[in-house]
Design a protein around this motif. Structure first.
Motif, PDB file in Angstrom:
ATOM      1  N   ASN A 104     -24.063  13.458 -50.195  1.00 26.31           N
ATOM      2  CA  ASN A 104     -23.639  13.469 -49.077  1.00 26.31           C
ATOM      3  C   ASN A 104     -24.845  14.464 -47.936  1.00 26.31           C
ATOM      4  OD1 ASN A 104     -21.825  12.990 -46.474  1.00 26.31           O
ATOM      5  ND2 ASN A 104     -21.303  15.021 -47.036  1.00 26.31           N
ATOM      6  N   ASP A 123     -24.685  17.299 -44.782  1.00 24.62           N
ATOM      7  CA  ASP A 123     -23.617  16.788 -44.724  1.00 24.62           C
ATOM      8  C   ASP A 123     -23.349  16.573 -42.789  1.00 24.62           C
ATOM      9  OD1 ASP A 123     -20.962  15.708 -43.731  1.00 24.62           O
ATOM     10  OD2 ASP A 123     -20.439  17.561 -42.738  1.00 24.62           O
ATOM     11  N   SER A 150     -26.760  11.941 -43.355  1.00 25.08           N
ATOM     12  CA  SER A 150     -26.617  12.061 -44.534  1.00 25.08           C
ATOM     13  C   SER A 150     -26.528  10.977 -45.388  1.00 25.08           C
ATOM     14  CB  SER A 150     -25.459  12.855 -45.068  1.00 25.08           C
ATOM     15  OG  SER A 150     -24.643  12.057 -44.394  1.00 25.08           O
ATOM     16  N   TYR A 178     -24.346   9.841 -47.308  1.00 21.93           N
ATOM     17  CA  TYR A 178     -23.263   8.880 -47.310  1.00 21.93           C
ATOM     18  C   TYR A 178     -22.518   8.825 -45.847  1.00 21.93           C
ATOM     19  CZ  TYR A 178     -17.571   8.696 -47.989  1.00 21.93           C
ATOM     20  OH  TYR A 178     -16.760   7.952 -47.695  1.00 21.93           O
ATOM     21  N   ARG A 179     -22.398   9.781 -44.876  1.00 17.74           N
ATOM     22  CA  ARG A 179     -22.173   8.889 -43.589  1.00 17.74           C
ATOM     23  C   ARG A 179     -23.106   8.068 -42.819  1.00 17.74           C
ATOM     24  NH1 ARG A 179     -21.094  15.067 -40.492  1.00 17.74           N
ATOM     25  NH2 ARG A 179     -20.096  13.312 -38.943  1.00 17.74           N
ATOM     26  N   SER A 226     -19.214  20.067 -50.388  1.00 20.47           N
ATOM     27  CA  SER A 226     -18.897  18.347 -49.963  1.00 20.47           C
ATOM     28  C   SER A 226     -18.366  18.323 -51.204  1.00 20.47           C
ATOM     29  CB  SER A 226     -20.066  17.553 -49.605  1.00 20.47           C
ATOM     30  OG  SER A 226     -21.064  17.632 -48.868  1.00 20.47           O
ATOM     31  N   ALA A 259     -17.188  14.501 -53.656  1.00 18.95           N
ATOM     32  CA  ALA A 259     -17.683  13.629 -53.775  1.00 18.95           C
ATOM     33  C   ALA A 259     -18.777  14.413 -54.249  1.00 18.95           C
ATOM     34  CB  ALA A 259     -19.571  13.983 -52.771  1.00 18.95           C
TER      35      ALA A 259
END
Length: 571
Positions: free
Chosen positions: A204, A207, A211, A213-214, A470, A473
């Protein structure tokens, strides 16, 4: 965790002969057999075996099966075989028998879902990914699609998880989590916890909306919207309405919240608070005794890992996948009048012992004894149609390790019930929180994952909010298989129901019972894809699934607080 994968040198030679013969039959014009389904199904079974052999060899870090057979040549043969099978499955007349029609449909689904034209390697990243930098342009990679981004993220996560630096030493993610449960000093726990920062940053980043993951969750949510959610599919396969399943998860978290002390605590204290069981039994489960204890227990139930057989790859190795999993080696198969038993492989990495690693190993062998008990035609010789059911079966026997009676029998000592329940359900409620996290992130992919996780863990687990971290994760499944955590979450509800029914119909698992494996095989294990998971479960329970068994088990004795040890006086 389940995966589709094979074997040692001698069986690989046999596999080579099998796929050599397979290619000859694929290219030769044979006379029309009396049963047109049999040669197609045999060809399908041969290709599955070749794929399993390739996948397992790669997961073991091998480049060759033997001096004569390389992975590269096997992959070339796989491509030829895939084309022949694809043609064969596309052209047969529609079978007249219902069972044959179901078998044909199952093989066609498998060809699309798990048998791919360009053979992949589940459980092991490819060489290009392993050499790729982890300081990459997320947006550029996302433009190549979800799979490309996931592959890079998972590889970088794996590298970070295997190389955690702490006090000048290199540890791995599981070792750090084990130490968090054992370390009395709160300051040292915080430093250990923060040593995992590179692991969650590999997923991530900072954040921000940019990122990895997003970006990934946007692509994954779009895929779910277009093709359907794997969460919904797995719930529906067990006859559970997806909205009801989500409600069940919340009800379990509410029961945990209400059964545990309300005083908030820091995330780096989470494993310590659940670790009284691990600390009290640590000396009873050194690393060198993991297999001894594990094997003796399964052997007492009539499922001896040495004779089934089950192969284990448990040693640390550079490039090894960070996620424990079990897969097919040789699949059980009917050859003429002879039934050939299968073989399973378990992959995990253990640098330490302890109850947590023991339970994980028991869980993975739970998958192995399941798939080795499958007794059906080749088209159906596969994992069931519900990953949730499969994960539940993995825990069916393993969760007995949290019972004080089991501990006393197999370890020679036991912990209080409250400590055992806290250890058992701390991991289960975390899995449930992760499942809800994924559901909510895919429902609203613009959400800040750190905030979603902070809200969930504060509301139900009493963890102090840290939206700047995060720390959610830490599970590779969040990257590799979005939605997979629901299988553990709903699987915990299912397995509590199944375990309660086993106690009603037979006995607890802690007692030696050489007939238990055969009894479970007949009722739960043997079907593969021959029978739907829903039908297997409802036939065994005599009703639909319910969360009541889990909630009642969780609340046994009300999960109590175990006080931290008093600080030692200064000398």
């Amino acid at each position: 965790m389940l995966q589709v994968m094979s074997r040692l040198r001698r069986p690989f030679l046999g596999a080579g002969l099998a796929w050599g013969a397979f290619l000859l039959t694929a290219q030769a014009a044979a006379p029309e057999p009396p049963d047109p389904m049999r040669p197609i199904e045999n060809r399908y079974a041969d290709l599955r075996q070749l794929q399993d052999s390739i996948d397992t060899a790669a997961a073991r870090g091998l480049t060759r099966f033997s001096r004569e057979l390389s992975l590269a040549s096997a992959r070339q043969a796989y491509g030829v075989g895939w084309q022949a099978l694809n043609l064969a499955l596309a052209t047969p007349d529609v079978p007249s028998a219902d069972a044959d029609r179901l078998a044909l449909a199952a093989m066609r689904r498998s060809l699309q879902a798990s048998l791919t034209e360009a053979d992949g390697t589940p459980g092991s990243t490819n060489k290009a990914a392993r050499s790729a930098p982890c300081d990459y342009d997320v947006a550029a990679l996302a433009k190549l699609g979800l799979a490309a981004l996931q592959e890079r993220m998972y590889d970088c996560y794996g590298r970070a998880a295997q190389t955690v630096r702490f006090d000048g030493r290199t540890l791995d993610r599981l070792t750090v989590l084990a130490r968090l449960a054992e370390t009395d000093d709160p300051g040292a726990r915080k430093r250990l916890f923060m040593a995992l920062d590179p692991v969650w940053r590999s997923v991530n980043g900072d954040d921000s909306p940019r990122s990895a993951y997003r970006q990934m969750v946007h692509l994954s949510a779009a895929q779910w919207a277009a093709a359907g959610s794997p969460v919904d599919r797995n719930a529906a396969a067990l006859g559970v309405d997806p909205a009801q399943a989500e409600h069940w998860l919340v009800s379990v978290l509410e029961a945990w919240r209400d059964a545990t002390p309300t005083q908030a605590f820091e995330p780096w204290d989470l494993h310590y608070r659940a670790g009284a069981l691990a600390r009290s039994l640590a000396k009873r489960i050194p690393r060198e005794r993991l297999r001894e204890i594990h094997d003796a227990f399964y052997r007492s139930l009539g499922a001896d890992p040495a004779t089934l057989p089950i192969r284990y790859d448990l040693e640390p190795r550079a490039g090894k996948t960070p996620v424990a999993f079990t897969t097919f080696g040789l699949r059980p198969r009917q050859r003429g009048a002879t039934w050939t038993p299968g073989e399973a492989w378990v992959f995990a990495t253990y640098r330490t012992g302890g109850i947590d690693n023991l339970v994980e190993l028991l869980h993975e062998t739970g998958h192995a004894v399941h798939i080795l008990a499958i007794h059906t035609r080749p088209a159906f010789a596969d994992w069931p149609d519900s990953d949730t059911f499969t994960e539940g079966l993995g825990d069916l026997i393993a969760l007995e390790a949290y019972e004080p009676a089991w501990q006393q029998r197999w370890l020679g000592a036991s912990a209080p019930l409250a400590d055992s329940l806290r250890a058992k359900y701390s991991s289960i409620v975390l899995d449930i929180a992760w499942a809800l996290f994924e559901i909510r992130m895919h429902r609203a992919p613009d959400s800040d994952p750190n905030q979603v996780w902070s809200d969930l863990t504060h509301e139900y687990l009493h963890v102090v909010r840290h939206p700047e971290l995060s720390w959610w994760a830490l599970r590779g499944q969040l990257v590799d298989s979005p939605g997979y955590m629901m299988n553990y979450a709903l699987g915990a509800i299912l397995v509590a129901d199944l375990r309660q029914r086993c106690r009603e119909l037979r006995a607890p698992f802690e007692r030696p019972d050489a007939g238990m494996y055969a009894w479970l095989t007949e009722r739960l294990y043997r079907f593969g894809l021959e029978k739907t998971s829903r039908a297997v479960v409802e036939d065994f329970l005599g009703r639909e699934i319910s969360p009541q068994a889990l909630i009642a088990d969780l609340e046994r004795g009300r999960v109590g607080e175990t006080p931290a040890p008093a600080p030692k006086p200064a000398r």
